[in-house]
Design a protein around this motif. Structure first.
Motif, PDB file in Angstrom:
ATOM      1  N   PRO A 116     -17.093  85.805  31.594  1.00  0.00           N
ATOM      2  CA  PRO A 116     -15.677  85.947  31.197  1.00  0.00           C
ATOM      3  C   PRO A 116     -14.906  86.017  32.461  1.00  0.00           C
ATOM      4  N   THR A 149     -19.696  78.146  34.601  1.00  0.00           N
ATOM      5  CA  THR A 149     -19.298  79.088  33.424  1.00  0.00           C
ATOM      6  C   THR A 149     -20.356  79.069  32.151  1.00  0.00           C
ATOM      7  N   ALA A 153     -22.677  81.841  30.298  1.00  0.00           N
ATOM      8  CA  ALA A 153     -22.435  82.401  29.282  1.00  0.00           C
ATOM      9  C   ALA A 153     -23.560  82.082  28.340  1.00  0.00           C
TER      10      ALA A 153
END
Length: 68
Positions: free
Chosen positions: A19, A51, A55
């Motif tokens: 995040p 990212t 994740a």
């Protein structure tokens, strides 16, 4: 006990990384904030790729923890 705290801290860091990377990518591509210093194509590919990897790793950690 201190080693347990280090592990818990590392897990929290791993869960929050994706995040935070999303926020960094959004800000770094915003011309209102960054002006002419926004990311180029290569940095966008690298940043969004990182990212996604973070994740997926965080989701995998949660799934493995819940399933195990």
């Amino acid at each position: 006990m201190p080693s347990r705290a280090l592990v818990v801290t590392a897990v929290i860091n791993g869960l929050l990384a994706a995040p935070l990377l999303v926020l960094v990518m959004l800000v770094s591509n915003n011309r209102d904030v960054m002006g002419e210093r926004t990311n180029g194509r290569r940095l966008n590919v690298l940043g969004w790729g990182t990212t996604v990897v973070m994740a997926v790793a965080a989701i995998a950690l949660v799934v493995i923890t819940v399933a195990g």
